[in-house]
Every structure is written in C-alpha cells, then in structure tokens.
Write a protein that holds these residues in place. Structure first.
Motif, PDB file in Angstrom:
ATOM      1  N   THR A 231       0.876  -1.169   0.000  1.00 30.40           N
ATOM      2  CA  THR A 231       0.000   0.000   0.000  1.00 30.40           C
ATOM      3  C   THR A 231       0.915   1.221   0.000  1.00 30.40           C
ATOM      4  OG1 THR A 231      -0.101   0.222   2.413  1.00 30.40           O
ATOM      5  CG2 THR A 231      -1.745  -1.225   1.375  1.00 30.40           C
ATOM      6  N   SER A 232       0.351   2.382  -0.205  1.00 28.13           N
ATOM      7  CA  SER A 232       1.190   3.591  -0.228  1.00 28.13           C
ATOM      8  C   SER A 232       1.876   3.808   1.112  1.00 28.13           C
ATOM      9  CB  SER A 232       0.340   4.803  -0.607  1.00 28.13           C
ATOM     10  OG  SER A 232      -0.753   4.952   0.286  1.00 28.13           O
ATOM     11  N   GLN A 233       1.147   3.563   2.205  1.00 31.57           N
ATOM     12  CA  GLN A 233       1.739   3.774   3.527  1.00 31.57           C
ATOM     13  C   GLN A 233       2.817   2.749   3.829  1.00 31.57           C
ATOM     14  OE1 GLN A 233       1.421   6.245   5.770  1.00 31.57           O
ATOM     15  NE2 GLN A 233       0.221   7.272   4.200  1.00 31.57           N
ATOM     16  N   VAL A 234       2.576   1.496   3.451  1.00 31.27           N
ATOM     17  CA  VAL A 234       3.579   0.448   3.682  1.00 31.27           C
ATOM     18  C   VAL A 234       4.840   0.759   2.885  1.00 31.27           C
ATOM     19  CG1 VAL A 234       4.133  -1.990   3.316  1.00 31.27           C
ATOM     20  CG2 VAL A 234       1.909  -1.350   4.251  1.00 31.27           C
ATOM     21  N   LEU A 235       4.667   1.213   1.634  1.00 27.07           N
ATOM     22  CA  LEU A 235       5.819   1.569   0.802  1.00 27.07           C
ATOM     23  C   LEU A 235       6.643   2.656   1.463  1.00 27.07           C
ATOM     24  CD1 LEU A 235       7.331   1.291  -1.920  1.00 27.07           C
ATOM     25  CD2 LEU A 235       5.821   3.080  -2.816  1.00 27.07           C
ATOM     26  N   ILE A 236       5.967   3.696   1.959  1.00 30.19           N
ATOM     27  CA  ILE A 236       6.669   4.812   2.599  1.00 30.19           C
ATOM     28  C   ILE A 236       7.399   4.346   3.859  1.00 30.19           C
ATOM     29  CG2 ILE A 236       6.348   7.007   3.812  1.00 30.19           C
ATOM     30  CD1 ILE A 236       3.984   7.542   1.902  1.00 30.19           C
ATOM     31  N   SER A 237       6.684   3.618   4.731  1.00 27.34           N
ATOM     32  CA  SER A 237       7.270   3.212   6.013  1.00 27.34           C
ATOM     33  C   SER A 237       8.433   2.242   5.828  1.00 27.34           C
ATOM     34  CB  SER A 237       6.203   2.602   6.918  1.00 27.34           C
ATOM     35  OG  SER A 237       5.642   1.440   6.337  1.00 27.34           O
ATOM     36  N   GLU A 238       8.286   1.267   4.905  1.00 23.37           N
ATOM     37  CA  GLU A 238       9.363   0.295   4.698  1.00 23.37           C
ATOM     38  C   GLU A 238      10.604   0.956   4.117  1.00 23.37           C
ATOM     39  OE1 GLU A 238       9.622  -2.869   5.540  1.00 23.37           O
ATOM     40  OE2 GLU A 238       7.633  -2.871   6.473  1.00 23.37           O
ATOM     41  N   ILE A 239      10.414   1.918   3.224  1.00 22.52           N
ATOM     42  CA  ILE A 239      11.562   2.625   2.636  1.00 22.52           C
ATOM     43  C   ILE A 239      12.273   3.442   3.709  1.00 22.52           C
ATOM     44  CG2 ILE A 239      12.210   4.489   1.060  1.00 22.52           C
ATOM     45  CD1 ILE A 239      10.119   3.415  -0.897  1.00 22.52           C
ATOM     46  N   GLN A 240      11.490   4.114   4.584  1.00 25.02           N
ATOM     47  CA  GLN A 240      12.114   4.919   5.634  1.00 25.02           C
ATOM     48  C   GLN A 240      12.815   4.050   6.667  1.00 25.02           C
ATOM     49  OE1 GLN A 240      12.334   8.175   5.076  1.00 25.02           O
ATOM     50  NE2 GLN A 240      11.168   7.620   3.248  1.00 25.02           N
ATOM     51  N   LEU A 303       5.985   6.169  11.229  1.00 26.93           N
ATOM     52  CA  LEU A 303       6.565   7.353  10.586  1.00 26.93           C
ATOM     53  C   LEU A 303       6.810   8.477  11.586  1.00 26.93           C
ATOM     54  CD1 LEU A 303       4.534   7.571   7.242  1.00 26.93           C
ATOM     55  CD2 LEU A 303       6.948   6.997   7.505  1.00 26.93           C
ATOM     56  N   ILE A 304       5.845   8.710  12.466  1.00 29.27           N
ATOM     57  CA  ILE A 304       5.967   9.798  13.439  1.00 29.27           C
ATOM     58  C   ILE A 304       7.085   9.510  14.432  1.00 29.27           C
ATOM     59  CG2 ILE A 304       4.788  10.988  15.336  1.00 29.27           C
ATOM     60  CD1 ILE A 304       2.147  10.496  13.745  1.00 29.27           C
ATOM     61  N   LEU A 305       7.133   8.270  14.934  1.00 31.71           N
ATOM     62  CA  LEU A 305       8.191   7.891  15.877  1.00 31.71           C
ATOM     63  C   LEU A 305       9.564   8.006  15.223  1.00 31.71           C
ATOM     64  CD1 LEU A 305       6.521   4.826  17.624  1.00 31.71           C
ATOM     65  CD2 LEU A 305       7.142   6.992  18.712  1.00 31.71           C
ATOM     66  N   ASP A 306       9.647   7.600  13.959  1.00 32.46           N
ATOM     67  CA  ASP A 306      10.916   7.705  13.234  1.00 32.46           C
ATOM     68  C   ASP A 306      11.347   9.162  13.124  1.00 32.46           C
ATOM     69  OD1 ASP A 306      13.031   6.437  11.493  1.00 32.46           O
ATOM     70  OD2 ASP A 306      12.144   7.780  10.009  1.00 32.46           O
ATOM     71  N   VAL A 348      -4.053  12.438  11.515  1.00 29.37           N
ATOM     72  CA  VAL A 348      -2.593  12.476  11.686  1.00 29.37           C
ATOM     73  C   VAL A 348      -2.205  13.443  12.802  1.00 29.37           C
ATOM     74  CG1 VAL A 348      -0.407  13.063  10.570  1.00 29.37           C
ATOM     75  CG2 VAL A 348      -2.140  11.776   9.306  1.00 29.37           C
ATOM     76  N   LEU A 349      -2.863  14.602  12.868  1.00 30.78           N
ATOM     77  CA  LEU A 349      -2.589  15.552  13.947  1.00 30.78           C
ATOM     78  C   LEU A 349      -2.925  14.947  15.305  1.00 30.78           C
ATOM     79  CD1 LEU A 349      -3.838  19.038  12.645  1.00 30.78           C
ATOM     80  CD2 LEU A 349      -1.481  18.254  12.928  1.00 30.78           C
ATOM     81  N   SER A 350      -4.041  14.225  15.381  1.00 30.71           N
ATOM     82  CA  SER A 350      -4.451  13.589  16.634  1.00 30.71           C
ATOM     83  C   SER A 350      -3.410  12.572  17.083  1.00 30.71           C
ATOM     84  CB  SER A 350      -5.810  12.911  16.459  1.00 30.71           C
ATOM     85  OG  SER A 350      -6.261  12.344  17.666  1.00 30.71           O
ATOM     86  N   LEU A 351      -2.890  11.793  16.129  1.00 31.46           N
ATOM     87  CA  LEU A 351      -1.868  10.795  16.458  1.00 31.46           C
ATOM     88  C   LEU A 351      -0.571  11.469  16.881  1.00 31.46           C
ATOM     89  CD1 LEU A 351      -1.389   7.761  16.563  1.00 31.46           C
ATOM     90  CD2 LEU A 351      -0.638   7.856  14.176  1.00 31.46           C
ATOM     91  N   ASN A 352      -0.212  12.556  16.202  1.00 31.93           N
ATOM     92  CA  ASN A 352       0.977  13.321  16.599  1.00 31.93           C
ATOM     93  C   ASN A 352       0.845  13.820  18.034  1.00 31.93           C
ATOM     94  OD1 ASN A 352       3.311  14.185  14.636  1.00 31.93           O
ATOM     95  ND2 ASN A 352       1.519  13.896  13.349  1.00 31.93           N
ATOM     96  N   LEU A 353      -0.339  14.338  18.361  1.00 33.34           N
ATOM     97  CA  LEU A 353      -0.579  14.854  19.707  1.00 33.34           C
ATOM     98  C   LEU A 353      -0.433  13.744  20.740  1.00 33.34           C
ATOM     99  CD1 LEU A 353      -1.489  17.167  21.569  1.00 33.34           C
ATOM    100  CD2 LEU A 353      -3.864  16.540  21.060  1.00 33.34           C
ATOM    101  N   ALA A 354      -0.957  12.556  20.426  1.00 30.33           N
ATOM    102  CA  ALA A 354      -0.877  11.430  21.349  1.00 30.33           C
ATOM    103  C   ALA A 354       0.567  11.012  21.581  1.00 30.33           C
ATOM    104  CB  ALA A 354      -1.683  10.252  20.811  1.00 30.33           C
ATOM    105  N   ILE A 355       1.308  10.815  20.498  1.00 27.30           N
ATOM    106  CA  ILE A 355       2.686  10.333  20.610  1.00 27.30           C
ATOM    107  C   ILE A 355       3.573  11.378  21.272  1.00 27.30           C
ATOM    108  CG2 ILE A 355       4.715   9.653  19.272  1.00 27.30           C
ATOM    109  CD1 ILE A 355       2.809   8.318  17.281  1.00 27.30           C
ATOM    110  N   PHE A 356       3.391  12.643  20.897  1.00 20.92           N
ATOM    111  CA  PHE A 356       4.197  13.714  21.510  1.00 20.92           C
ATOM    112  C   PHE A 356       3.963  13.768  23.018  1.00 20.92           C
ATOM    113  CE2 PHE A 356       4.684  18.213  22.799  1.00 20.92           C
ATOM    114  CZ  PHE A 356       6.043  18.350  22.529  1.00 20.92           C
ATOM    115  N   ASN A 357       2.704  13.630  23.437  1.00 21.23           N
ATOM    116  CA  ASN A 357       2.402  13.686  24.863  1.00 21.23           C
ATOM    117  C   ASN A 357       2.962  12.501  25.627  1.00 21.23           C
ATOM    118  OD1 ASN A 357       0.527  15.779  26.343  1.00 21.23           O
ATOM    119  ND2 ASN A 357      -0.070  15.795  24.189  1.00 21.23           N
ATOM    120  N   LEU A 358       3.209  11.388  24.946  1.00 21.19           N
ATOM    121  CA  LEU A 358       3.750  10.200  25.610  1.00 21.19           C
ATOM    122  C   LEU A 358       5.274  10.210  25.690  1.00 21.19           C
ATOM    123  CD1 LEU A 358       1.398   7.411  24.205  1.00 21.19           C
ATOM    124  CD2 LEU A 358       1.518   8.254  26.566  1.00 21.19           C
ATOM    125  N   LEU A 359       5.912  11.193  25.070  1.00 26.07           N
ATOM    126  CA  LEU A 359       7.366  11.299  25.174  1.00 26.07           C
ATOM    127  C   LEU A 359       7.762  11.639  26.612  1.00 26.07           C
ATOM    128  CD1 LEU A 359       8.234  13.295  21.905  1.00 26.07           C
ATOM    129  CD2 LEU A 359       8.410  10.834  22.301  1.00 26.07           C
TER     130      LEU A 359
END
Length: 416
Positions: A231-240, A303-306, A348-359
């Motif tokens: 999928t497009s997301q899998v392609l992006i994540s695996e390449i990164q 992707l966000i964690l990376d 995506v913004l909601s997920l960013n907010l979640a992950i950032f707050n868990l740092l």
C-alpha cells in the motif's frame, strides 16, 4: 479568517478528546475534577455542572483537566475567621461563606476554632456567646471566598495522590489513548469515504534513481514490500525504515511477478527509490474498514516515531518542526481540498498529539507516567515539590521551543 476558524475547530476537537480521556478516567477513579478547560488564559465561557467547571478560554492552543490533589490544595480557612454556613438535609454544612451572603435562609454563624477539610471533614465554630459547636462538613461542601469565587473541598480519598498507581496511570494515559482512538475512528471513516487500498500502480519512474536502475517501469503493479502487502503507507514506512539498506519489492507486469531488490537513497533527509505510485481503491466491508483504520494508525505511528528519533539524533533539524502558525496554514490549505483530506489530516494531527504527549519530556503526560512508574517501583511517590520542579523546568523548555518553532513558522509561511 476561514483558515483560522478551521484550524481552531480542528485543534479544539483534538484537545477535547484528549482532555475527555483524562476526565472520564479521573471520574471513574473517584477523583474530584475541578475544571475541564479547552484553551488557556482568560475565560470566554464558563459553566458549572455538578462538581466540575466547564470552560472555554481565549487561547485555543491546548487545554487541561484540573484534578484535586495534582497541585497543593489551596482551600484554606484560618482560625478566627468569621464564617456563615448553610446546612443540608443531613444536617451537614454544605456551603461555607467567608462573607455575609445576604440570604433569608437560616445560617450558622461563628468564628473558626478548628477545621478539617481533608480527613474527618468537620468544623468547630464559636458563636457570639463564646460557645463552641462541632459541625460535620459535607464531603462536597463549597467554600465561597466572595460572590464570584468558590471552590469545592476535596477529602483525601477524592484527591489524585490518594489513588492507586494503576488508577493514576490510567487517568494520565487516557488523554493520549483517546487521541489514538480518535485517529483510528477517523481512519475508519476515511476508509468508508474513499475506499481501501487495492493495488499500487507505478505512475512514473524518475530517471537516474534506484527504481529506474532496478528496471521498474510505468504501469507496473507493486504487490509486496518486504513480504508485506503493498500500500502507499507500507511503501513509505518500509523505505524509511530501511535506512538505505535494500528492500525486497515484488512487482507484477503483464501477469508475471518479478522480485526486485532496491536500495533507497537519501534526499532532503528522506529515503527514496524514485517512483511516483498511484493508489487504487475499492469499497470496503465493515471488517475491512476497521482493519484499515488500525493499519493506517500503526503505519503513521511508525513514521511519526521515526521522525522524533531523527530529531533527537540530529538527523532532522529543529527548523523542520511545524508549530501553530504553520499547522494552521497547512490546515487551511488542506481544508480547501475537501472533507476527505481534512479527515486524514485531523487523524494524523491527533496521532501526533498522542505520541508527543507520551514522550518522556517533563510537563508532558509521558513524564508524569514515568514518575508514577517510579512510585510503583519504590513503593511511595516522589515528593510533590521535587516532581513539580521537574515539570516546571520542562514547561519552561517547551515554551522556549515553542517560541523557536513559531519564529520558524512565521519565516516559512510569510517570508518564503
């Protein structure tokens, strides 16, 4: 103006769900929630329902749920203070005034000899004749400092610090958790809106790139990446995630499958292979839509964690961070493209907010969870003053970072 309004709406939704998580699990643990606020600064709107003050504040860049006991309780009545109090049906004092309320209702009047608002909940008053009487304080009694300011008392078992490690951890973790759940729900909605990814077709192969040298051609169908359905997301994540190491790509051309090994190259801090893919979609079943919501959330999380890891290691500059100004500008541009792109952007913004707050950064939920974890290991909490000092220092650093990011935003949005 439209951009500003859309951004405020999107941000308010994200903050609301974040704080709703804190609120619901705090209430479930029996913690007194003093305020549920969207925004910071002076109040635009405030209304008390039950024990909690619900407010909207002027700066829409966050919010908070204020739980009793998180900060030192400031409810204080000094010995000798003249008070006026009302009794409820249980003969307990449920409203204590530090001024004359000018009411026709019967009042208990006297000077405070002794008061306990946290453990045994009582008050001893001396009347005008010098006689002392002990009264029970209602566990939900309000202290009225003046006609506009009042606060509910919080017995020890209603305070954050009195709860078990598990209850405290869930009350803190629930904020990011609700943002993750919101992300999943939005991606499920998006799956029903646009369909789920069926096949990934190469629309263009850039010259002198790893893909071109490997023999990929226009109209090839990418079916697998490192053994996973493409999928497009899998392609992006695996390449990164490859960090430049070869990735296994299976393509289909004229009904025949061709395995390829391609090593991505770094350009502008991003790994690329040099293809422009087009994702085809089909209508999903309910199960497929739900599964797609979870998969998209997982892939975006990687992707966000990376990105955070690269920021910490210095692979990505602080200048690449987007603050409120740039996010507002991007939200306005995406909103003009339609509802579907806005749903994905909000997810995506909601997920960013979640992950950032868990740092594990002081003043964020992740740091507070670490302190709770330390409490679980040592059997007792760290002294509140020490913990508050750490969070205060972290908050100051976050404000400095916010200023730097906002400056970069202004330069990017208005001067480039």
């Amino acid at each position: 103006m439209q951009t500003i309004l859309v951004f405020i709406l999107v941000l308010s939704v994200l903050v609301f769900f974040h704080e709703l998580g804190h609120f619901l699990f705090a209430k479930r643990a029996g913690i007194l929630v003093r305020e549920f606020a969207i925004g910071f600064g002076p109040k635009i709107f405030a209304k008390r329902y039950g024990e909690t003050l619900y407010s909207i504040r002027i700066l829409p860049l966050g919010g908070y749920v204020r739980m009793a006991g998180e900060d030192p309780e400031m409810v204080e009545i000094k010995t000798g203070t003249l008070i006026y109090a009302m009794k409820n049906e249980q003969d307990h004092l449920d409203h204590v005034y530090l001024y004359d309320p000018q009411t026709e209702k019967p009042l208990v009047v006297g000077r405070v000899i002794e008061i306990d608002m946290e453990k045994d909940c009582y008050i001893i008053l001396q009347d005008e004749y010098g006689e002392e009487t002990k009264y029970s304080l209602d566990r939900q009694a309000f202290i009225h400092y003046d006609p506009k300011n009042q606060v509910q008392i919080a017995p020890l078992d209603r305070q954050f610090g009195s709860k078990t490690v598990g209850q405290k951890a869930m009350a803190i973790f629930a904020g990011p958790l609700f943002n993750i759940l919101l992300t999943i729900v939005l991606f499920i909605v998006l799956a029903f809106q646009i369909g789920i990814e069926s096949k990934l077709v190469v629309d263009k192969v850039l010259t002198d790139t790893p893909a071109a040298r490997a023999g990929i051609k226009n109209k090839d169908v990418i079916t697998e990446i490192n053994g996973e359905k493409a999928t497009s997301q899998v392609l992006i994540s695996e390449i990164q995630e490859s960090k430049g190491n070869p990735v296994q790509i299976m393509i289909e051309r004229n009904g025949q499958r061709h395995p390829l090994k391609i090593a991505p190259k770094m350009e502008n801090n991003t790994y690329l292979i040099g293809v422009v893919p087009v994702q085809h979609y089909r209508e999903p079943s309910i199960i497929e839509a739900i599964s797609d919501g979870f998969k998209r959330t997982y892939n975006w999380s990687i992707l966000i964690l990376d990105s955070f890891v690269k920021l910490i290691t210095g692979e990505v500059s602080v200048k690449s961070l987007a603050g409120p100004v740039q996010m507002g500008d991007m939200t306005g541009k995406i909103a003009k493209k339609g509802v579907d792109p806005l749903i994905q952007w909000t997810a995506v913004l909601s997920l960013n907010l979640a992950i950032f707050n868990l740092l594990p950064i002081p003043a964020l939920d992740g740091s507070r969870l670490i302190f709770i974890g330390i409490e679980a290991i040592r059997g007792r909490p760290i002294h509140p003053n020490k913990e508050n000092l750490v969070h205060l220092a972290g908050f100051a650093l976050l404000m400095v970072l916010m200023l730097v990011v906002t400056y970069n935003d202004i330069m990017k949005v208005f001067f480039t």
